[in-house]
Structures are given as structure tokens and as C-alpha cells.
Design a protein around this motif. Structure first.
Motif, short mmCIF file in Angstrom:
data_model
loop_
_atom_site.label_atom_id
_atom_site.label_comp_id
_atom_site.label_asym_id
_atom_site.label_seq_id
_atom_site.Cartn_x
_atom_site.Cartn_y
_atom_site.Cartn_z
N ARG A 9 47.55 36.79 30.15
CA ARG A 9 46.58 36.38 31.16
C ARG A 9 45.46 37.41 31.29
NH1 ARG A 9 49.70 35.35 36.32
NH2 ARG A 9 51.49 36.06 35.10
N LEU A 10 45.83 38.68 31.28
CA LEU A 10 44.83 39.75 31.37
C LEU A 10 43.87 39.67 30.20
CD1 LEU A 10 46.82 42.81 32.68
CD2 LEU A 10 45.06 41.47 33.84
N ALA A 11 44.45 39.38 29.01
CA ALA A 11 43.61 39.28 27.82
C ALA A 11 42.58 38.17 28.01
CB ALA A 11 44.49 39.00 26.60
N GLY A 12 42.97 37.07 28.67
CA GLY A 12 42.06 35.96 28.94
C GLY A 12 40.85 36.41 29.76
N ALA A 16 36.96 36.67 28.52
CA ALA A 16 35.90 35.92 29.20
C ALA A 16 34.74 36.86 29.55
CB ALA A 16 36.46 35.26 30.46
N ALA A 17 35.09 38.03 30.12
CA ALA A 17 34.06 38.99 30.49
C ALA A 17 33.27 39.44 29.28
CB ALA A 17 34.71 40.18 31.18
N GLY A 55 41.09 29.24 30.80
CA GLY A 55 41.55 28.74 32.08
C GLY A 55 40.60 29.04 33.23
N LEU A 56 41.04 28.59 34.41
CA LEU A 56 40.19 28.61 35.60
C LEU A 56 39.82 30.02 36.03
CD1 LEU A 56 38.86 26.96 37.80
CD2 LEU A 56 41.03 26.96 39.06
N GLY A 57 40.78 30.89 36.12
CA GLY A 57 40.54 32.26 36.59
C GLY A 57 39.51 32.98 35.73
#
Lengths: 486, 233
Positions: A9-12, A16-17, A55-57
Motif C-alpha cells: 500500500r505504501l508503495a502505491g 502516485a506521488a 486505488g482511491l487513497g
């Protein structure tokens, strides 16, 4: 997604950033040439894609970073978060709203798709489980399937299934794993109609177990409990069936045997008591008759008891022939020798070629086969006719033995059934016998890997059986040839 | 034997004991009965019998052990009583030193014949071992390796002779397949019953009047063979 590990999840978020920053930097050289509006549109691309991909976050994070970098890099004055032109302010606000709404929408659609996929996966896994469990009757096999499925599908480190008595086994996967020191992350009982049959426990590298996973585990446990219950019901039913069969067999045996035992006993009792009571004179020919009757009937009883023993062994599966290489003639001669007296009114013919190979048979059991076949023949064959025993090699692997007589034909529809237990063609009171002899022959011949059947001949009736000529696949070893010394 | 031969019957079934006592006493034997293994062993030690009739199914110890314990100190002939379908037990008892067996139910003639044969050979064994065995028309010279039938010599192969010699030097005794194979062919061939069948067929063809109904070379189903001189069976 709930059950993605934290690192993923952190990688996501990070991706994104990074995505937004890279696009911003790529567009930077063109900021003079392009107006703020097209740049705003360009920056929406990484926001949308990030939401779709991660994903959304991460999408919301991308939207927020895009907003900041748009303001910082592309709106005058550059490299500040200040806004001078009112039109820029409008663009900035609209950008923020659009980015947020878009990432929300894309994110939700994505989440919905993933949820649908997860549900589908769950359904497939459940389907696989129920297919794997279908038809299993062994509690341990059921347990193994259950543990394997849970281990593979719930991402467990260790899965354990403790079945209560009467099974009382604990299955664990991976097999070499030790029992973990901590409490299980999830423990679900296997609940049957009345009692819990056991407990399913699982340990995971990264707790917690999500709600949907708990639901899945509970469904697995329920499926497993159902399969176990079905298996134990199946066992009980099979046992009841066997008991019922054996009960029916025993009562048929008792009724048949008590009649059959009483006949020779009555003869022996009558003969012995009249001899003892002195009713028969010492020189009377009746004396010899009576003594012979006692002797013959005792032999008859002995055959009967032998048959009963064999029958109970066949029924319980304990009839194991001690197969050794034997000479067929020896077995036949011995039987005939013993029966010659009882077979007074019939002629006996033996036609076995001297070169017949050795047969891998249990001598004593084959004696019983011939005794039963010959005594059955003697019951039906007219007095004075011949009972004939012949044998020959039929094909390289089989010997065919025939016991024939001049007795009446047996209707075709009975030919197979005469080897059934207690089966008689004629009314029971006309011909004596327990109705066991032929079924014992069948049991013994089949235990030797052979077949037995009956045929009507042109002028009589015959039993035939075929036996293999090899023992454990091998023919008898021939001894080394020798020369006679003078 | 000067006095009446002494028979010890070890069997826990009183009817069998009673019948055997009646029959054997009638035939001028002195009969002692024991219902248990231990009792039988101490009776045998206190008053050594000329022959022992032993049931294999005893309440306190199995018949094999009784055989083995008797064999520790005496060569008295032992005839075991057993039932059909217990060929393994018969072989085991013979391996433990029994001389012969009878399958229940047996006829009195059978029993008396076995008893007489066993007594005769026990008496003979006390003297020098016979080097020439006579059986009906057959004469087997164990020393000179010569076999004659009705006066004319019969040619045998070396193995045939060894087989015949082993059987004939233990007349009346049941020899198990394994013991014959080990003795004649060697321990490596102890399981090859087929050799024995082939050679026995050859021997009977050469020595018996009617090879299908042998009088001297007898088959003991599932157990072994027995050599009988004439008039003994």
C-alpha cells in the motif's frame, strides 16, 4: 484492498506521488508556451491513472500533490504558493475540485471491480473446496483437503485443524512447521448439527484477518463440518448394512445347519444306543451295518464342520490359501480314497495327464473343493453311473479342471446361482445339504485367483474351474537335470 | 519291551482322554493322562513314558512348548493331535521335535498304527542305526547306495538317492518340506517345494507299484512326506 500488505500500500502512495512529480517536471519546460489551462488538463492525467492503478487513497494523494505542484510551478508568481491573477485562482480551484471528484469516481469504480473479483475468487475457492470434499469418506482426507485450501487461499503461515474424537487427529500445514508460540490469529469451530467436531486455526505473517477473510474461513469450516458429518453417517450406514447382512447370513446358516447336523447325529445316536443296549446280536450282520453308519456319519459331520469353518472364513475375509506347488493327482487321489466308501454306488474315473504341471494351490483347501464337488455330484447322479474328474492345460497360463456326472440338467437360469450361499434348486427336503458346499468351492477357487462355473453337458452335468499356473507371476523352478548313476 | 508300553496322553478334553484310555488299555498299553502341559511334563519326568500323545491346544501352555521342553531331555516319540487347516501348527510342532501328527477326528486304526510305528522305531533307534532298510519289495542299502526292487537294482540319480535315504533313515516320521529340502538340496533351496514334488514323482515312478497310490512314499498334505515300510500304515 484490505488484505494487501502495508508495504504494497505504501508503495502505491509513493508511486502516485512520483508519477505526478515526473509529469510536472516533464511539462515544466513548456510552461511559457502553453497556458495554465492545458497544463491543468495535462496534470489530471497522472491523477486519473494513479487512482486507476493504485486505488482511491493514492489517487487522492496524487490529486493533492498535483494541486500543490500546479500552484507552485505553473501559476505566477512561480515557486510560491501565491496566486495573483483571479483567472488563475478560478483554474486552481476548479483543478482541485475536478482532481478530487475524478479520483473519487475512478477509485470507487476500481474498488467495485476489485470487490467483484474478490467475490468471484471466493466463490471459485469455495467451489473448489466443495468439489474436493465431495465423495470423500475418510475424515482425515477431508481434514487434509480443508487445511490445504485454507493454507493456500487465506495466505496463512501455519494452518492447523484439530479434530475431536473419535477422529482425534491434528493436521498442520506446512507439515514441517512447529506449533506457533502465540495464539492463533483466527480460530473457527467446525460446527456440526449437535457438537463441534473440531477447530480450524490459522496464523498469519501480517495480522489482522479481515472480515471477509473471517467470513471465508467460517464458510470453509462449515463446509468441512458438513463433509465430516456426511462421512460419519456414511460409515454408520455401511456398518449397519454389513451387520444386517451378517445377521441374515447367521440366521440362514443356523436354520440350515441345525437341520443338517441333526441328521447324522440322529443316525449315530440310534446306531450307538442300539449297539450299547444289546438289541443287536454279536454275530448279526446289522451290527456291521450300524458300525459303518456311525463311521460314515461321523465323517459326514466332519466335512460339514470343515465347510462351516471355511464359510465363516470366507465371510470374514480370513480365508488365505497357503499356496504351494502341488500335484493335482495327489489331491484328487486322496479325496477319492477318503470318499470311496461313501461313494459306493458310483464309479469314479480320473483322467489327469501325468505331464500336467504343478499347481500353486493350498492342498487342504483344494481337498475341500473336490470333496464338495464330488459329493454334490453323487447326490444328483443316478446310481451306477460314473463321476469323472479330468484336467488339462487350457492356455499357457491356466489349468482347467472338470468334475462331471450323468446327473440331470440344471435349468440355464440356475447355473450361476447354484454357487450362491444356501441356494438349492430342488426342495430342501428332497436332497440333503447345507447349500454351502458350492459357495465354499467358489470362495476357495476365487481366493486362488481362479473361476468356477457349471455347464450342462449333452449327457450330464459338469462343474468346471480354472486356476492360474503361476504363483506370484512365476512358474515353478525346474530342478537341475541329473544322470542316473549305475 | 518286556512290560506293557507306557503311553502318556496330554489333552485337556476329558472325552478324548477317556476314549484314548479305554482304547489303549484294551490294546494292552499302560495309560497315564494329563489335562495340562505342566502336569504332563512332571508326569513324564516322574515316570518316563514310552510314547507321548500331545494335544496342541492346551489351556496353560501351547503344545510346541511342551514338545520343546520334552526334547530337552528325552527322545521319547511324540505324536501331536491337531485339527484340519492348521498345517502351520503341525509344521511348527514337527520342527520342535514331534515325530508325527494326527488330524482330529481320527480313526482308532490310524492312531494305533502310528503308535506302533513310533514305538518300533524308538526301539530300533536305541540300537545301531540300520544301514539296510527293507520296505515291501524294496531294499535300500544306505551304506552302499544300492536300491533294489524285487531283487533287481533300480537306477537312481544322486539327488533321488539322497532324498530316499533321508526319508528311509527316518521311517514312520513325518519330515517337513523344509527339513527335507534343507537336508537334500541345502538351506538356499529350503522353500523350493516344486523340486520336492518333481523328485518325489520320479521316485514313486521308479519304486512304487502304483505311483498314484503310493505305499511307502506318502504325502502329508501341506506338511511334508513320510516313509513307511510295509505293514505299518
Amino acid at each position: 484492498m484490505h488484505h494487501k500488505p502495508l508495504s504494497v500500500r505504501l508503495a502505491g502512495y509513493a508511486s502516485a506521488a512520483a508519477f505526478v512529480l515526473i509529469v510536472s517536471l516533464a511539462v515544466l519546460p513548456a510552461r511559457g508556451a502553453l497556458g495554465t489551462a492545458p497544463i491543468a488538463l495535462l496534470l489530471l492525467i497522472p491523477v486519473g491513472l494513479s487512482t486507476a492503478l493504485w486505488g482511491l487513497g493514492p489517487g487522492l494523494v496524487a490529486a493533492f500533490i498535483a494541486f500543490l505542484s500546479f500552484n507552485y510551478l505553473f501559476i505566477t508568481p512561480y515557486y510560491t504558493f501565491l496566486v495573483h491573477l483571479p483567472s488563475d485562482l478560478v483554474i486552481l480551484v476548479i483543478f482541485l475540485i475536478v482532481a478530487m471528484v475524478m479520483s473519487q469516481l475512478v477509485g470507487r469504480a476500481q474498488a467495485g471491480r476489485e470487490a467483484a473479483a474478490a467475490r468471484e475468487r471466493e466463490a471459485t475457492q469455495l467451489y473448489e473446496l466443495s468439489t474436493a470434499l465431495a465423495g470423500l469418506r475418510d475424515p482425515e482426507a477431508i481434514g487434509r483437503v480443508l487445511v490445504t485450501q485454507v493454507q493456500n487461499n487465506l495466505g496463512a503461515e501455519v494452518t492447523e485443524l484439530a479434530l475431536r474424537s473419535p477422529m482425534a487427529v491434528t493436521l498442520r500445514l506446512p507439515q514441517e512447521a512447529r506449533h506457533p508460540d502465540r495464539l492463533p490469529d483466527l480460530a473457527v469451530p467446525l460446527q456440526a448439527t449437535e457438537t463441534a467436531l473440531g477447530e480450524l486455526r490459522l496464523w498469519r505473517p501480517t495480522p489482522p484477518v479481515s472480515e471477509s477473510e473471517q467470513r471465508l474461513a467460517r464458510t470453509y469450516a462449515a463446509q468441512g463440518a458438513l463433509a465430516l458429518e456426511r462421512a460419519s453417517l456414511g460409515h454408520a450406514e455401511a456398518r449397519a448394512h454389513v451387520l444386517e447382512e451378517s445377521d441374515r447370513f447367521k440366521s440362514a446358516l443356523l436354520s440350515s445347519v441345525s437341520h443338517e447336523l441333526r441328521t447324522p447325529l440322529a443316525t449315530i445316536k440310534a446306531a450307538a444306543s442300539s449297539l450299547r443296549g444289546g438289541q443287536v446280536g454279536w454275530d448279526s450282520p446289522a451290527r456291521v451295518e450300524l458300525l459303518a453308519a456311525i463311521d460314515d456319519e461321523a465323517d459326514h459331520l466332519n466335512i460339514l464342520v470343515g465347510n462351516l469353518l471355511d464359510m465363516s472364513r470366507i465371510e470374514s475375509g480370513a480365508l488365505r490359501p497357503q499356496r504351494q506347488w502341488n500335484v493335482l493327482t495327489e489331491i484328487v487321489e486322496r479325496v477319492l480314497d477318503r470318499m470311496r466308501h461313501a461313494l459306493g454306488v458310483h464309479q469314479l474315473e480320473v483322467d489327469i495327464p501325468p505331464e500336467l504341471p504343478l499347481l500353486p494351490v493350498d492342498f487342504v483347501q483344494m481337498e475341500q473343493v473336490f470333496t464338495n464337488l464330488v459329493s454334490n455330484s453323487a447326490k444328483y447322479a443316478p446310481p451306477g453311473t460314473a463321476i469323472r474328474i479330468s484336467a488339462g492345460v487350457r492356455d499357457p497360463a491356466e489349468v482347467l479342471v472338470e468334475v462331471s456326472n450323468r446327473g440331470p440338467h440344471v435349468p440355464e437360469e440356475h447355473l450361476e446361482r447354484i454357487f450362491d450361499k444356501f441356494y438349492r434348486i430342488t426342495a430342501a427336503d428332497r436332497v440333503t445339504g447345507t447349500g454351502l458346499g458350492l459357495s465354499i468351492c467358489k470362495g476357495i477357487i476365487e481366493a486362488h485367483g481362479g473361476r468356477i462355473w457349471a455347464v450342462n453337458l449333452e449327457d450330464g452335468f459338469a462343474f468346471r474351474f480354472a486356476l492360474p499356473l503361476t504363483l506370484d507371476g512365476a512358474a515353478p523352478l525346474a530342478p537341475r537335470p541329473e544322470i542316473e548313476t549305475p | 519291551m518286556s512290560s506293557a508300553p507306557h503311553v502318556l496322553v496330554i489333552d485337556d478334553e476329558p472325552q478324548i482322554g477317556r476314549a484314548l484310555r479305554a482304547i489303549l488299555t484294551e490294546k494292552n498299553f499302560r495309560v497315564t493322562t494329563a489335562a495340562r502341559g505342566e502336569e504332563g511334563l512332571s508326569l513324564a519326568a516322574a515316570n518316563p513314558p514310552d510314547i507321548v500323545i500331545l494335544d496342541l491346544g492346551l489351556p496353560d501352555m501351547d503344545g510346541f512348548e511342551v514338545c520343546a521342553r520334552l526334547r530337552e531331555w528325552t527322545h521319547v516319540p511324540i505324536i501331536v493331535l491337531s485339527v484340519r487347516d492348521s498345517e502351520r501348527d503341525k509344521v511348527a510342532a514337527l520342527d520342535k521335535g514331534a515325530d508325527d501328527y494326527l488330524t482330529k477326528p481320527f480313526s482308532v486304526e490310524e492312531l494305533l498304527a502310528r503308535v506302533r510305528v513310533a514305538l518300533r522305531h524308538a526301539a530300533r533307534e536305541q540300537g545301531a542305526p540300520a544301514s539296510v532298510v527293507h520296505a515291501g519289495q524294496l531294499t535300500i542299502d544306505l551304506g552302499w547306495h544300492v536300491v533294489t526292487r524285487a531283487g533287481s537294482e533300480v537306477k537312481l540319480t544322486a539327488t533321488e538317492f539322497n532324498l530316499l535315504a533321508y526319508l528311509a533313515s527316518n521311517p514312520g516320521r513325518v519330515l517337513t518340506h523344509q527339513s527335507i529340502l534343507t537336508h537334500v538340496w541345502g538351506p538356499a533351496d529350503a522353500e523350493h517345494t516344486e523340486y520336492l514334488r518333481v523328485y518325489m514323482r520320479q521316485l514313486r515312478k521308479k519304486l512304487e507299484e502304483n505311483p498314484e497310490r503310493p505305499r511307502h512314499l506318502l504325502t502329508e498334505p501341506g506338511v511334508g512326506y513320510r516313509f513307511l515300510a510295509d505293514g505299518e500304515g
